[in-house]
Design a protein around this motif. Structure first.
Motif, mmCIF file in Angstrom:
data_model
loop_
_atom_site.group_PDB
_atom_site.id
_atom_site.type_symbol
_atom_site.label_atom_id
_atom_site.label_comp_id
_atom_site.label_asym_id
_atom_site.label_seq_id
_atom_site.Cartn_x
_atom_site.Cartn_y
_atom_site.Cartn_z
ATOM 1 N N SER A 102 -2.758 -9.185 -0.841
ATOM 2 C CA SER A 102 -3.951 -9.314 -0.376
ATOM 3 C C SER A 102 -3.843 -9.659 1.080
ATOM 4 C CB SER A 102 -5.064 -9.829 -1.061
ATOM 5 O OG SER A 102 -6.423 -9.997 -0.492
ATOM 6 N N ALA A 103 -3.314 -10.898 1.359
ATOM 7 C CA ALA A 103 -2.827 -11.601 2.619
ATOM 8 C C ALA A 103 -1.984 -10.336 3.546
ATOM 9 C CB ALA A 103 -2.206 -12.753 2.402
ATOM 10 N N VAL A 104 -0.850 -10.139 2.808
ATOM 11 C CA VAL A 104 -0.026 -8.973 3.459
ATOM 12 C C VAL A 104 -0.920 -7.976 4.105
ATOM 13 C CG1 VAL A 104 1.936 -7.238 3.499
ATOM 14 C CG2 VAL A 104 2.013 -9.766 2.328
ATOM 15 N N ALA A 105 -1.764 -7.396 3.404
ATOM 16 C CA ALA A 105 -2.572 -6.292 3.706
ATOM 17 C C ALA A 105 -3.414 -6.497 4.980
ATOM 18 C CB ALA A 105 -3.426 -5.656 2.711
ATOM 19 N N ARG A 106 -3.986 -7.679 5.038
ATOM 20 C CA ARG A 106 -4.644 -7.997 6.384
ATOM 21 C C ARG A 106 -3.863 -8.360 7.350
ATOM 22 N NH1 ARG A 106 -7.632 -11.250 2.152
ATOM 23 N NH2 ARG A 106 -6.345 -13.208 2.697
ATOM 24 N N ILE A 107 -2.648 -8.394 7.406
ATOM 25 C CA ILE A 107 -1.857 -8.607 8.788
ATOM 26 C C ILE A 107 -2.027 -7.454 9.801
ATOM 27 C CG2 ILE A 107 0.572 -8.831 9.453
ATOM 28 C CD1 ILE A 107 1.130 -10.301 6.948
ATOM 29 N N SER A 125 -1.435 -2.746 10.365
ATOM 30 C CA SER A 125 -1.271 -1.595 9.492
ATOM 31 C C SER A 125 0.000 -1.542 8.688
ATOM 32 C CB SER A 125 -1.286 -0.266 10.586
ATOM 33 O OG SER A 125 -0.220 -0.711 11.651
ATOM 34 N N VAL A 126 0.941 -2.380 9.077
ATOM 35 C CA VAL A 126 2.400 -2.222 8.557
ATOM 36 C C VAL A 126 2.263 -2.899 7.069
ATOM 37 C CG1 VAL A 126 4.750 -3.117 8.340
ATOM 38 C CG2 VAL A 126 3.618 -2.145 10.544
ATOM 39 N N GLY A 127 1.521 -4.193 7.532
ATOM 40 C CA GLY A 127 1.181 -4.896 5.871
ATOM 41 C C GLY A 127 0.249 -4.124 4.905
ATOM 42 N N THR A 162 0.372 -1.056 4.631
ATOM 43 C CA THR A 162 0.949 0.054 4.104
ATOM 44 C C THR A 162 2.055 -0.490 3.056
ATOM 45 O OG1 THR A 162 1.074 1.286 6.217
ATOM 46 C CG2 THR A 162 2.739 1.828 4.455
ATOM 47 N N LEU A 163 2.461 -1.784 3.396
ATOM 48 C CA LEU A 163 3.400 -2.298 2.290
ATOM 49 C C LEU A 163 2.782 -2.536 1.238
ATOM 50 C CD1 LEU A 163 5.667 -4.541 4.417
ATOM 51 C CD2 LEU A 163 6.352 -2.815 3.416
ATOM 52 N N ALA A 164 1.515 -3.205 1.260
ATOM 53 C CA ALA A 164 0.620 -3.429 0.301
ATOM 54 C C ALA A 164 0.254 -2.299 -0.737
ATOM 55 C CB ALA A 164 -0.602 -4.146 0.821
ATOM 56 N N GLY A 165 0.010 -1.323 0.092
ATOM 57 C CA GLY A 165 -0.470 0.182 -0.505
ATOM 58 C C GLY A 165 0.551 0.839 -1.408
ATOM 59 N N TRP A 166 1.943 0.281 -0.972
ATOM 60 C CA TRP A 166 3.148 0.690 -2.011
ATOM 61 C C TRP A 166 3.725 -0.124 -2.726
ATOM 62 C CZ3 TRP A 166 5.335 5.783 -1.897
ATOM 63 C CH2 TRP A 166 4.850 6.777 -0.994
ATOM 64 N N LEU A 167 3.838 -1.203 -2.531
ATOM 65 C CA LEU A 167 4.454 -2.359 -3.332
ATOM 66 C C LEU A 167 3.518 -3.126 -4.088
ATOM 67 C CD1 LEU A 167 7.159 -3.152 -0.940
ATOM 68 C CD2 LEU A 167 7.355 -1.712 -2.583
#
Length: 260
Positions: free
Chosen positions: A197-202, A204-206, A208-213
């Motif tokens: 959740s924290a990565v997703a707020r970083i 667009s790259v974060g 995308t990573l959260a959306g896939w991993l």
């Protein structure tokens, strides 16, 4: 000259092939280990109490909505089931019984398979238990509050929700096998949703990573019973990242690990 023959040590048994331990016996032993230990009994009891309590409490608050009540049960199951899986595969090393286990059954791959199956089956049983609790609670809340019950939940969604619980347990098994350290595996497993959740707020790259991993995110469409081609690809990516690769690496590690 005497005809007495000197008899040496009995070597008839040398070279005799030991009868392999049947897999069903290994499975029965590992299933018993899962629930016979103090931690296993406590985890099972807590899981039952939390599931019933969460469903009943949410029913009184949110009303007779079957989908909501079952989803509430998933909060406790999603937390405790992976811990149960982690403790299953790390118990031999924390209790220093691996030497005995792998001496009795040198084929470690069969032992690991027997260890992994009971927690996965337990995830299916726990999911079925939650559904069996949620259905009468929905009916009871409807009768008490004199409002119609919402039974809008498809069998496909129920199967997807159960499959998601199995995947979470598989993630716990994979991390436990990889690390062979229960506290570290539990911390990573339980903190992963917050970290993603924290990565997703970083940015667009974060995102995308959260959306896939992030397995919790990619398993969402599975629990809803509506999977597109993109959803399948994202779920496959997160399963590979959290389950397939750690499980394969951990299995290789355990098979090659020296036991002192």
């Amino acid at each position: 000259m005497s005809d007495t023959t000197t008899v040496g040590p009995d070597t008839a048994g040398i070279g005799r092939t030991r009868t392999p331990t049947p897999f069903r016996r290994l499975l029965a032993v590992e299933t018993r280990k899962l629930f016979d230990t103090r931690s296993g009994k406590i985890m099972t009891a807590v899981m039952v109490v939390l599931t019933v309590g969460a469903i009943a409490g949410r029913g009184l608050y949110a009303g007779p909505r079957l989908e909501v009540l079952i989803g509430t049960a998933g909060l406790s199951l999603g937390t405790l089931l992976p811990v149960l899986g982690i403790l299953t595969v790390t118990g031999e090393w924390s209790h220093r019984t691996a030497l005995t286990t792998f001496t009795l059954e040198p084929r470690r791959g069969r032992v690991l398979a027997a260890k992994c199956l009971p927690p996965l089956i337990a995830a299916v049983a726990a999911s079925a238990f939650a559904i069996l609790v949620a259905v009468p609670v929905t009916a009871a809340v409807s009768a008490v509050r004199h409002v119609p019950a919402d039974w809008d939940l498809t069998p496909v969604a129920l199967l997807g929700w159960t499959a998601a619980n199995v995947l979470v347990v598989a993630m716990g098994l994979a991390l436990g096998m990889l690390l062979l350290n229960a506290p570290a595996a539990i911390v990573i497993c339980l903190s992963a949703p917050a970290l993603w959740s924290a990565v997703a707020r970083i940015g667009s790259v974060g995102e995308t990573l959260a959306g896939w991993l992030d397995l919790n995110t990619t398993a969402g469409p599975l629990m809803e019973g509506h999977m597109t081609g993109g959803d399948v690809a994202r779920l496959a990516a997160s399963v590979s990242f959290w389950i397939v690769v750690p499980l394969a690496t951990g299995t290789a590690r355990v098979i090659r690990k020296e036991i002192g």
